[in-house]
Design an enzyme around this catalytic site. Structure first.
Site, mmCIF file in Angstrom:
data_model
loop_
_atom_site.group_PDB
_atom_site.id
_atom_site.type_symbol
_atom_site.label_atom_id
_atom_site.label_comp_id
_atom_site.label_asym_id
_atom_site.label_seq_id
_atom_site.Cartn_x
_atom_site.Cartn_y
_atom_site.Cartn_z
ATOM 1 N N SER A 21 7.787 -0.888 1.262
ATOM 2 C CA SER A 21 6.863 0.383 1.677
ATOM 3 C C SER A 21 8.057 1.090 2.470
ATOM 4 C CB SER A 21 5.895 -0.031 2.522
ATOM 5 O OG SER A 21 5.957 -0.285 3.732
ATOM 6 N N LYS A 64 5.820 1.865 9.944
ATOM 7 C CA LYS A 64 5.732 2.960 9.191
ATOM 8 C C LYS A 64 6.320 4.095 10.164
ATOM 9 C CE LYS A 64 2.882 1.265 6.187
ATOM 10 N NZ LYS A 64 3.557 0.810 4.795
#
Length: 156
Positions: A21, A64
């Site tokens: 990701s 993230k």
């Protein structure tokens, strides 16, 4: 030495990237140092890499990127983000080609303690688009200084 390592563990820890990701910024197996004190005197900024605990996942942590800040309006489609109507310039993001007809724009207004986080690999990331917004207490640390496992031992 033991005391030093114990204090260091209170201040920072290592996080290994798993999954894709955050590509192309970092690939699986890369190591980040995470600072627990980075946000003690300041708030997260747009573009910061953070270690978050997504809502509903008590034992799971992810790295993230902060995209949206409290009280902003975030709109997204096809991997691109707009903040308060302005297209966000993200040279680090991998934006997938959108399938024809996929032009639905989604919008969220963030509350006073809510952040929007996303992976850099927009086509292969579970992030605020799927698990929702995160609050400051869900951000456990700021991630920085990434490299291979063998190149980072500790940080003072």
């Amino acid at each position: 030495m033991f005391l030093f390592r114990w204090i260091q563990g209170l201040v920072s820890y290592s996080v290994e990237v798993r999954g894709q990701s955050m590509e192309p910024t970092c690939s699986p197996g890369r190591l980040f140092k995470a600072s627990r004190l980075a946000y003690f005197f300041r708030h997260p900024s747009r573009g910061d890499l953070v270690v978050v605990r997504p809502p509903g996942t008590p034992a799971h942590m992810e790295i993230k990127r902060v995209v949206g800040l409290p009280k902003e309006q975030i709109a997204w489609n096809q991997g691109l983000f707009r903040v308060n109507g302005e297209l966000l310039h993200e040279p680090y993001a991998r934006i997938p080609a959108a399938p024809p007809g996929d032009d639905e724009i989604q919008t969220r207004r963030l509350g006073p303690d809510e952040y929007f986080v996303a992976g850099d690999n927009r086509g292969n990331s579970l992030d605020s688009r799927s698990f929702g917004l995160v609050t400051r207490p869900q951000m456990h640390a700021k991630a920085f200084l990434h490299g291979k496992k063998s190149t980072i031992d500790f940080i003072i």
